[in-house]
Motif scaffolding. Structure first.
Motif, short mmCIF file in Angstrom:
data_model
loop_
_atom_site.label_atom_id
_atom_site.label_comp_id
_atom_site.label_asym_id
_atom_site.label_seq_id
_atom_site.Cartn_x
_atom_site.Cartn_y
_atom_site.Cartn_z
N PHE A 1 5.92 50.43 -24.44
CA PHE A 1 5.47 51.66 -23.82
C PHE A 1 3.99 51.94 -24.10
CE2 PHE A 1 4.54 56.19 -23.85
CZ PHE A 1 4.87 56.50 -22.54
N GLU A 2 3.53 51.65 -25.32
CA GLU A 2 2.14 51.93 -25.66
C GLU A 2 1.18 51.19 -24.74
OE1 GLU A 2 0.74 54.16 -27.92
OE2 GLU A 2 2.79 54.89 -27.85
N GLU A 3 1.54 49.98 -24.33
CA GLU A 3 0.68 49.24 -23.40
C GLU A 3 0.70 49.89 -22.02
OE1 GLU A 3 -0.01 44.83 -21.39
OE2 GLU A 3 1.58 45.10 -22.88
N LEU A 4 1.89 50.28 -21.57
CA LEU A 4 1.97 50.97 -20.28
C LEU A 4 1.17 52.26 -20.31
CD1 LEU A 4 3.16 51.37 -17.44
CD2 LEU A 4 5.16 52.44 -18.52
N LEU A 5 1.28 53.01 -21.40
CA LEU A 5 0.54 54.27 -21.52
C LEU A 5 -0.96 54.03 -21.46
CD1 LEU A 5 0.57 57.32 -22.07
CD2 LEU A 5 0.63 56.78 -24.52
N ALA A 6 -1.43 52.98 -22.11
CA ALA A 6 -2.86 52.66 -22.08
C ALA A 6 -3.32 52.35 -20.66
CB ALA A 6 -3.15 51.48 -23.01
N ARG A 7 -2.48 51.63 -19.92
CA ARG A 7 -2.86 51.29 -18.55
C ARG A 7 -2.82 52.52 -17.64
NH1 ARG A 7 -1.27 45.15 -17.10
NH2 ARG A 7 -1.23 44.27 -19.19
N VAL A 8 -1.86 53.39 -17.87
CA VAL A 8 -1.81 54.64 -17.11
C VAL A 8 -3.08 55.45 -17.34
CG1 VAL A 8 -0.68 56.90 -16.98
CG2 VAL A 8 0.70 54.80 -16.97
N ARG A 9 -3.45 55.60 -18.60
CA ARG A 9 -4.66 56.37 -18.91
C ARG A 9 -5.90 55.74 -18.30
NH1 ARG A 9 -2.89 57.31 -25.20
NH2 ARG A 9 -1.99 59.38 -24.95
N LEU A 10 -5.96 54.42 -18.30
CA LEU A 10 -7.11 53.73 -17.73
C LEU A 10 -7.21 54.00 -16.23
CD1 LEU A 10 -9.42 51.66 -17.97
CD2 LEU A 10 -7.73 49.86 -17.56
N ARG A 11 -6.08 53.95 -15.52
CA ARG A 11 -6.10 54.15 -14.07
C ARG A 11 -6.36 55.59 -13.68
NH1 ARG A 11 -7.68 49.43 -12.93
NH2 ARG A 11 -6.43 47.89 -14.08
N LEU A 12 -6.08 56.51 -14.59
CA LEU A 12 -6.31 57.93 -14.30
C LEU A 12 -7.71 58.38 -14.70
CD1 LEU A 12 -2.90 59.48 -15.42
CD2 LEU A 12 -3.76 59.24 -13.09
N ARG A 13 -8.43 57.52 -15.38
CA ARG A 13 -9.76 57.90 -15.86
C ARG A 13 -10.75 57.91 -14.72
NH1 ARG A 13 -11.91 53.75 -19.87
NH2 ARG A 13 -9.99 54.34 -20.94
N GLY A 14 -11.27 59.07 -14.39
CA GLY A 14 -12.25 59.20 -13.32
C GLY A 14 -13.64 58.88 -13.81
N PRO A 15 -14.60 58.61 -12.93
CA PRO A 15 -15.96 58.29 -13.35
C PRO A 15 -16.65 59.44 -14.06
CG PRO A 15 -15.84 58.63 -10.97
CD PRO A 15 -14.43 58.58 -11.48
#
Length: 222
Positions: A106-120
């Motif tokens: 889950f921690e890896e999925l969470l990291a990827r979710v946060r990355l994709r939600l990070r706006g410029p």
């Protein structure tokens, strides 16, 4: 608060992902078939979609194609048991923003979710977690206690990161198992206790406290 759509027909996996995301401050909805996935994702109410490929009604590739053809640009993370190179390439070329295979942590999925939600416009995400003299660098994977560098295994690192992200919060053994070992964990295992003892030896026994009958928490600033 970000809203995430989980398109997954396996109730164990969808429940695991939903509980983890809610615990980290996200609002979630779950659909179990491809037709509903397209309908929900097309409303524009979601900030990200976690998409299984093996959905009934319409498979994940069809869902993704339908969304992109309809002008829906919402980030999509494919989460699937299909691990072939052809499927990965097909998913990414069809418009997915990321591709993860099961089983997963889950921690890896969470990291990827946060990355994709990070706006410029969003500030740079914290890469070093601190608690008193204890620090954990997410980029270099280095852990320090004062001036001393501590060598942790990959699993110990994820365990300590979980504690540092939730300082003073009591984490049950089940929470720790699901976050560190993934959805396919054995709730009767004593692996959490074994790893906590190991981490304590390396960072100091007084930094992880036992809450009898409940679990563990990160304590102490020294």
């Amino acid at each position: 608060m970000n809203r995430i759509l989980i398109a997954e027909d396996n109730p164990r996996i969808s429940s695991f992902v939903e509980k983890g995301l809610k615990a980290n401050g996200f609002t979630t909805s779950v659909v179990t078939d491809g037709i509903s996935a397209v309908d929900y994702a097309s409303t524009g109410e979601f900030d990200l979609v976690i998409l299984d490929l093996g959905l009934p009604g319409r498979d994940g590739f069809s869902v993704l194609a339908g969304l992109r053809a309809g002008g829906v640009s919402t980030p999509v993370i494919i989460l699937t048991a299909r691990d072939s190179l052809a499927d990965t390439v097909n998913g990414l070329e069809s418009g997915a923003d990321d591709y993860m295979t099961k089983p997963f942590r889950f921690e890896e999925l969470l990291a990827r979710v946060r990355l994709r939600l990070r706006g410029p416009e969003r500030a740079a995400e914290v890469t070093v977690l601190h608690r008193g003299e204890l620090s954990l660098d997410l980029r270099t994977r280095r852990v320090r206690v004062g001036e001393r560098t501590v060598d942790l295994t990959a699993r110990e690192f994820v365990l300590l990161e979980l504690f540092l992200r939730h300082p003073d919060q009591v984490l049950s053994r089940e929470q720790i198992l699901s976050h560190v070992w993934g959805y396919d964990f054995d709730p009767g295992s004593n692996v959490v206790d074994v790893y906590v003892r190991s981490v304590r030896k390396k960072i100091g026994a007084d930094r992880i406290g036992t809450v009898r009958g409940m679990g563990y928490r990160l304590v102490g600033a020294g």
